[in-house]
Design an enzyme around this catalytic site. Structure first.
Site, PDB file in Angstrom:
ATOM      1  N   LYS A  88       0.883  -1.187  -0.092  1.00 31.33           N
ATOM      2  CA  LYS A  88      -0.092  -0.137  -0.096  1.00 31.33           C
ATOM      3  C   LYS A  88       0.733   1.184  -0.021  1.00 31.33           C
ATOM      4  CE  LYS A  88      -1.780   1.450   4.015  1.00 31.33           C
ATOM      5  NZ  LYS A  88      -1.544   2.988   4.589  1.00 31.33           N
ATOM      6  N   ASN A  89       1.841   1.309   0.787  1.00 29.76           N
ATOM      7  CA  ASN A  89       2.514   2.465   1.053  1.00 29.76           C
ATOM      8  C   ASN A  89       3.737   2.867  -0.177  1.00 29.76           C
ATOM      9  OD1 ASN A  89       1.144   3.116   3.221  1.00 29.76           O
ATOM     10  ND2 ASN A  89       2.622   2.570   4.699  1.00 29.76           N
TER      11      ASN A  89
ATOM     12  N   ARG B 257      -4.377  10.690   4.488  1.00 26.97           N
ATOM     13  CA  ARG B 257      -3.180  11.759   4.711  1.00 26.97           C
ATOM     14  C   ARG B 257      -2.282  11.683   3.348  1.00 26.97           C
ATOM     15  NH1 ARG B 257      -2.153  14.254   9.184  1.00 26.97           N
ATOM     16  NH2 ARG B 257       0.212  14.300   8.307  1.00 26.97           N
TER      17      ARG B 257
ATOM     18  N   CYS C 131      -4.170  12.928  13.087  1.00 25.22           N
ATOM     19  CA  CYS C 131      -5.097  11.802  13.301  1.00 25.22           C
ATOM     20  C   CYS C 131      -4.930  10.859  14.278  1.00 25.22           C
ATOM     21  CB  CYS C 131      -4.747  11.053  11.806  1.00 25.22           C
ATOM     22  SG  CYS C 131      -3.269  10.128  12.063  1.00 25.22           S
TER      23      CYS C 131
ATOM     24  N   ARG D 168       1.074  14.686  13.520  1.00 27.44           N
ATOM     25  CA  ARG D 168       1.429  14.564  11.986  1.00 27.44           C
ATOM     26  C   ARG D 168       1.318  15.776  11.061  1.00 27.44           C
ATOM     27  NH1 ARG D 168      -1.041   8.851   9.584  1.00 27.44           N
ATOM     28  NH2 ARG D 168       0.976   9.116   8.470  1.00 27.44           N
ATOM     29  N   PRO D 169       2.468  16.862  11.444  1.00 27.28           N
ATOM     30  CA  PRO D 169       2.593  17.879  10.838  1.00 27.28           C
ATOM     31  C   PRO D 169       3.199  17.646   9.337  1.00 27.28           C
ATOM     32  CG  PRO D 169       4.322  17.931  12.423  1.00 27.28           C
ATOM     33  CD  PRO D 169       3.385  16.704  12.680  1.00 27.28           C
ATOM     34  N   VAL D 170       3.145  18.659   8.556  1.00 28.44           N
ATOM     35  CA  VAL D 170       3.781  18.613   7.037  1.00 28.44           C
ATOM     36  C   VAL D 170       4.676  19.369   6.781  1.00 28.44           C
ATOM     37  CG1 VAL D 170       1.786  17.106   5.989  1.00 28.44           C
ATOM     38  CG2 VAL D 170       1.631  19.604   6.151  1.00 28.44           C
ATOM     39  N   ASP D 171       5.075  20.070   7.936  1.00 26.09           N
ATOM     40  CA  ASP D 171       6.143  21.254   7.814  1.00 26.09           C
ATOM     41  C   ASP D 171       7.484  20.888   7.095  1.00 26.09           C
ATOM     42  OD1 ASP D 171       6.534  19.418   9.933  1.00 26.09           O
ATOM     43  OD2 ASP D 171       8.157  20.705  10.965  1.00 26.09           O
ATOM     44  N   LEU D 172       7.776  19.626   7.097  1.00 25.28           N
ATOM     45  CA  LEU D 172       9.091  19.199   6.270  1.00 25.28           C
ATOM     46  C   LEU D 172       8.861  19.256   4.842  1.00 25.28           C
ATOM     47  CD1 LEU D 172      10.187  16.263   8.532  1.00 25.28           C
ATOM     48  CD2 LEU D 172      11.116  18.544   8.652  1.00 25.28           C
TER      49      LEU D 172
ATOM     50  N   ASP E 151       4.681   0.629  11.975  1.00 19.88           N
ATOM     51  CA  ASP E 151       3.611  -0.013  11.332  1.00 19.88           C
ATOM     52  C   ASP E 151       3.502  -1.466  11.899  1.00 19.88           C
ATOM     53  OD1 ASP E 151       2.964   2.379  10.128  1.00 19.88           O
ATOM     54  OD2 ASP E 151       3.442   1.873   8.164  1.00 19.88           O
TER      55      ASP E 151
ATOM     56  N   ILE F 111       8.220   6.868  16.709  1.00 21.06           N
ATOM     57  CA  ILE F 111       7.793   7.747  15.731  1.00 21.06           C
ATOM     58  C   ILE F 111       6.862   8.643  15.738  1.00 21.06           C
ATOM     59  CG2 ILE F 111       7.532   7.582  13.139  1.00 21.06           C
ATOM     60  CD1 ILE F 111       9.998   6.386  13.656  1.00 21.06           C
TER      61      ILE F 111
ATOM     62  N   ARG G 176      -8.560  -0.385   4.755  1.00 20.90           N
ATOM     63  CA  ARG G 176      -7.689   0.492   4.183  1.00 20.90           C
ATOM     64  C   ARG G 176      -6.265  -0.146   3.723  1.00 20.90           C
ATOM     65  NH1 ARG G 176      -7.241   6.049   7.110  1.00 20.90           N
ATOM     66  NH2 ARG G 176      -5.765   6.345   5.511  1.00 20.90           N
TER      67      ARG G 176
HETATM   68  C1  EPZ Z   1       4.401   6.866   6.327  1.00 20.02           C
HETATM   69  O1  EPZ Z   1       3.664   7.939   6.762  1.00 20.02           O
HETATM   70  C2  EPZ Z   1       3.422   5.673   6.216  1.00 20.02           C
HETATM   71  N1  EPZ Z   1       2.220   6.245   5.172  1.00 20.02           N
HETATM   72  C3  EPZ Z   1       3.089   5.557   7.717  1.00 20.02           C
HETATM   73  O2  EPZ Z   1       2.201   4.219   7.519  1.00 20.02           O
HETATM   74  C4  EPZ Z   1       4.214   4.947   8.404  1.00 20.02           C
HETATM   75  O3  EPZ Z   1       3.637   4.691   9.750  1.00 20.02           O
HETATM   76  C5  EPZ Z   1       5.051   6.337   8.596  1.00 20.02           C
HETATM   77  O4  EPZ Z   1       5.625   6.534   7.412  1.00 20.02           O
HETATM   78  C6  EPZ Z   1       6.378   6.032   9.291  1.00 20.02           C
HETATM   79  O5  EPZ Z   1       7.062   4.558   8.681  1.00 20.02           O
HETATM   80  C7  EPZ Z   1       2.442   6.074   3.714  1.00 20.02           C
HETATM   81  O6  EPZ Z   1       3.635   5.620   3.432  1.00 20.02           O
HETATM   82  C8  EPZ Z   1       1.387   6.366   3.021  1.00 20.02           C
HETATM   83  P1  EPZ Z   1       6.516  10.367   8.172  1.00 20.02           P
HETATM   84  P2  EPZ Z   1       4.279   9.487   6.586  1.00 20.02           P
HETATM   85  O7  EPZ Z   1       6.659  11.617   7.637  1.00 20.02           O
HETATM   86  O8  EPZ Z   1       4.955   9.762   5.500  1.00 20.02           O
HETATM   87  C9  EPZ Z   1       6.891  13.531  11.804  1.00 20.02           C
HETATM   88  C10 EPZ Z   1       0.146   3.087   7.810  1.00 20.02           C
HETATM   89  O9  EPZ Z   1      -0.204   2.443   8.888  1.00 20.02           O
HETATM   90  N2  EPZ Z   1       6.851  14.483  10.786  1.00 20.02           N
HETATM   91  O10 EPZ Z   1       7.655   9.401   8.031  1.00 20.02           O
HETATM   92  O11 EPZ Z   1       3.010  10.566   7.118  1.00 20.02           O
HETATM   93  C11 EPZ Z   1       5.486  12.841  11.732  1.00 20.02           C
HETATM   94  O12 EPZ Z   1       4.390  13.328  12.613  1.00 20.02           O
HETATM   95  C12 EPZ Z   1       0.761   4.374   7.822  1.00 20.02           C
HETATM   96  O13 EPZ Z   1       0.363   2.338   6.871  1.00 20.02           O
HETATM   97  C13 EPZ Z   1       6.931  15.892  10.966  1.00 20.02           C
HETATM   98  O14 EPZ Z   1       7.088  16.235  12.334  1.00 20.02           O
HETATM   99  O15 EPZ Z   1       5.147   9.652   7.923  1.00 20.02           O
HETATM  100  C14 EPZ Z   1       5.977  11.517  12.593  1.00 20.02           C
HETATM  101  O16 EPZ Z   1       6.221  11.853  13.914  1.00 20.02           O
HETATM  102  C15 EPZ Z   1       0.474   5.049   8.985  1.00 20.02           C
HETATM  103  N3  EPZ Z   1       6.958  16.859   9.920  1.00 20.02           N
HETATM  104  C16 EPZ Z   1       7.552  11.237  12.039  1.00 20.02           C
HETATM  105  O17 EPZ Z   1       7.756  12.470  11.415  1.00 20.02           O
HETATM  106  C17 EPZ Z   1       6.675  16.409   8.631  1.00 20.02           C
HETATM  107  O18 EPZ Z   1       6.597  17.316   7.657  1.00 20.02           O
HETATM  108  C18 EPZ Z   1       7.399  10.284  10.659  1.00 20.02           C
HETATM  109  O19 EPZ Z   1       6.328  10.842   9.667  1.00 20.02           O
HETATM  110  C19 EPZ Z   1       6.546  15.370   8.268  1.00 20.02           C
HETATM  111  C20 EPZ Z   1       6.550  14.297   9.345  1.00 20.02           C
END
Ligand code: EPZ
Length: 421
Positions: free
Chosen positions: A22-23, A94, A118, A123-127, A308, A330, A400
């Site tokens: 999926k991911n 998301r 969620c 889960r911010p998107v600042d990066l 996960d 995480i 999902r």
């Molecule tokens: C991906 O989410 C996966 N989703 C998630 O799978 C998975 O848990 C996660 O990576 C970690 O492995 C998909 O691939 C679609 P991150 P993602 O950005 O990309 C913080 C599932 O069950 N962060 O690596 O959203 C964030 O809050 C799902 O299949 C910021 O602070 O995860 C988290 O604490 C759930 N700012 C950490 O980084 C940002 O701009 C890692 O998040 C982005 C992230």
């Protein structure tokens, strides 16, 4: 709302075929926006999230049609009809935010709803945003939307991620393929799904090197072309069924599963007393004699133990001998399964980011509530080992990310069925 009924206590035995990841599928589908020519993806899983991504891409103007063979779609973004990703779809999933990088790279503008928090964290998107700004985009937040512009196109830059993010790495990797000059992503995530995306982008004419490492270099090109790509097998589905075999004390062959993608899981299960070996066409998993042993582990970015699979390994440890300490590094709120497992007799104490699990001889079936995808499947695992009946409510979370889970498990002897309302 559908529910899942499980009558526990049957050791699983048989073969389960692992589906496409999926991911990996979601960013690969978003990558179709980068080219005016068709991207054919094979081995796509049949999941609610894949359908949501298809719906989002179609409203951006992507034509999607079956490409022959199961799980094969051709995605053709000849003309982008809209550069807005609306709140209704982003809120539902998301990963919709993954259209941001491709849209701004191809069209010079994008308007994507902020996803909001969620069940597993803020889960911010600042990066994602900071990275696009480094590539020369102007970004404003307006009415709950990220509004990004790059009127003269994106320009390559060095981006050093302060922390590892899968989604931000994917968005910036895609954006950089069409930026002018060279982009370097430092401290990039290196999950197999990112490697898969990079290989697909290179097949579309991108110039990415350092694939598989935490330093990706992207030489921007003027345009990408069509390609055909097969999605990697789902390592989280693989790990989940590895735990199902371990928990029930049976033996499963996971057809198509890749052991190199679940090495941290193999090591954890080995320490707990589970035999995991490579088979000609996948992985074989069985429990050694006796009860499982408690283990300590911590979730980490790849190649560490995946967040996960944290809920699933916790379900396993509830019936292990001795104590286990499971630390989630995480996401800040990924222990929603704990009170549900406790309803089944598990003994778990949470201190901050760590959960101390004291193994009990058996779990007891109970009605439980799913809160997110991986929490839901941990309750299914718990139901498979529990004495008596477990009913998992809110099964739409499971749909999902797990394809035909009842069919796959019941073919291996599990007494599991879906109750449709
Ligand atoms: C991906 O989410 C996966 N989703 C998630 O799978 C998975 O848990 C996660 O990576 C970690 O492995 C998909 O691939 C679609 P991150 P993602 O950005 O990309 C913080 C599932 O069950 N962060 O690596 O959203 C964030 O809050 C799902 O299949 C910021 O602070 O995860 C988290 O604490 C759930 N700012 C950490 O980084 C940002 O701009 C890692 O998040 C982005 C992230």
């Amino acid at each position: 709302m559908d529910r899942i009924l499980i009558r526990g206590g049957v050791p699983l035995s048989g073969t389960i075929t692992i589906g496409g990841a999926k991911n990996a599928a979601l960013p690969l589908m978003a990558a179709s926006l980068l080219s005016g020519e068709p991207l054919t993806l094979r081995n796509l899983p049949d999941l609610a999230d894949v359908r949501t991504m298809a719906q989002l891409l179609m409203q951006h103007g992507v034509a999607i049609e079956a490409a022959g063979g199961q799980g094969a779609l051709a995605l053709s973004a000849r003309r982008i009809a809209s550069t807005t990703a609306p709140y209704d779809l982003v809120r539902k999933m998301r990963a919709s935010v993954l259209v941001l990088g491709p849209l701004i790279a191809r069209c010079g503008r994008a308007r994507v709803s902020l996803p909001g928090g969620c069940a597993i964290g803020t889960r911010p998107v600042d990066l994602h945003i900071a990275g696009l700004q480094r590539l020369g985009a102007t970004v404003e937040l307006n009415g709950g939307y990220i509004e990004a512009h790059a009127r003269n196109g994106l320009k390559g830059a060095e981006i050093v991620f302060p922390s590892v993010s899968v989604g931000a790495t994917e968005n910036l990797l895609m954006a950089a393929t069409l930026a002018a000059g060279e982009t370097r992503l430092i401290n990039a995530a290196r999950e197999p799904e990112i490697t898969d995306l990079a290989h697909c982008l290179n097949a579309m004419g991108a110039e990415i090197s350092g694939i598989g490492s935490d330093r990706l270099t992207i030489r921007g090109v003027a345009a990408l072309h069509g390609a055909s790509h097969s999605v990697i097998p789902d390592r989280i589905e693989t790990g989940t069924y590895m735990m199902a075999a371990a928990a029930t004390g049976g033996e499963l062959r996971l057809h198509g599963g890749r052991l190199d993608h679940v090495d941290a899981v193999r090591r954890a299960l080995d320490a707990a007393g589970v035999c995991v070996s490579e088979a000609a066409d996948g992985i074989t998993v069985s429990r050694r004699n006796g009860r499982l042993a408690g283990i300590d582990l911590m979730t980490e970015p790849y190649p560490g133990f995946p967040t996960d699979l944290q809920a699933q390994v916790m379900a396993l440890m509830t019936v292990a001998e001795g104590a286990s300490m499971i630390t989630e590094t995480i996401f800040e709120n990924r222990f929603m399964h704990v009170p549900e497992l406790a309803r089944m007799g598990a003994n778990i104490t949470v201190h901050g980011a760590s959960a101390l699990v004291r193994g009990v001889p058996r779990l007891m079936g109970a009605p439980v509530m799913a809160t997110d995808l991986r929490a839901s499947v941990s309750l299914v695992l718990a139901g498979l080992v529990a004495v008596g009946e477990t009913v998992v409510n809110r099964v739409y979370h499971l749909d999902r990310g797990y394809e035909r889970i009842e069919a796959k498990l019941s073919a291996c002897g599990a007494r599991i069925e879906r109750l449709r309302d």
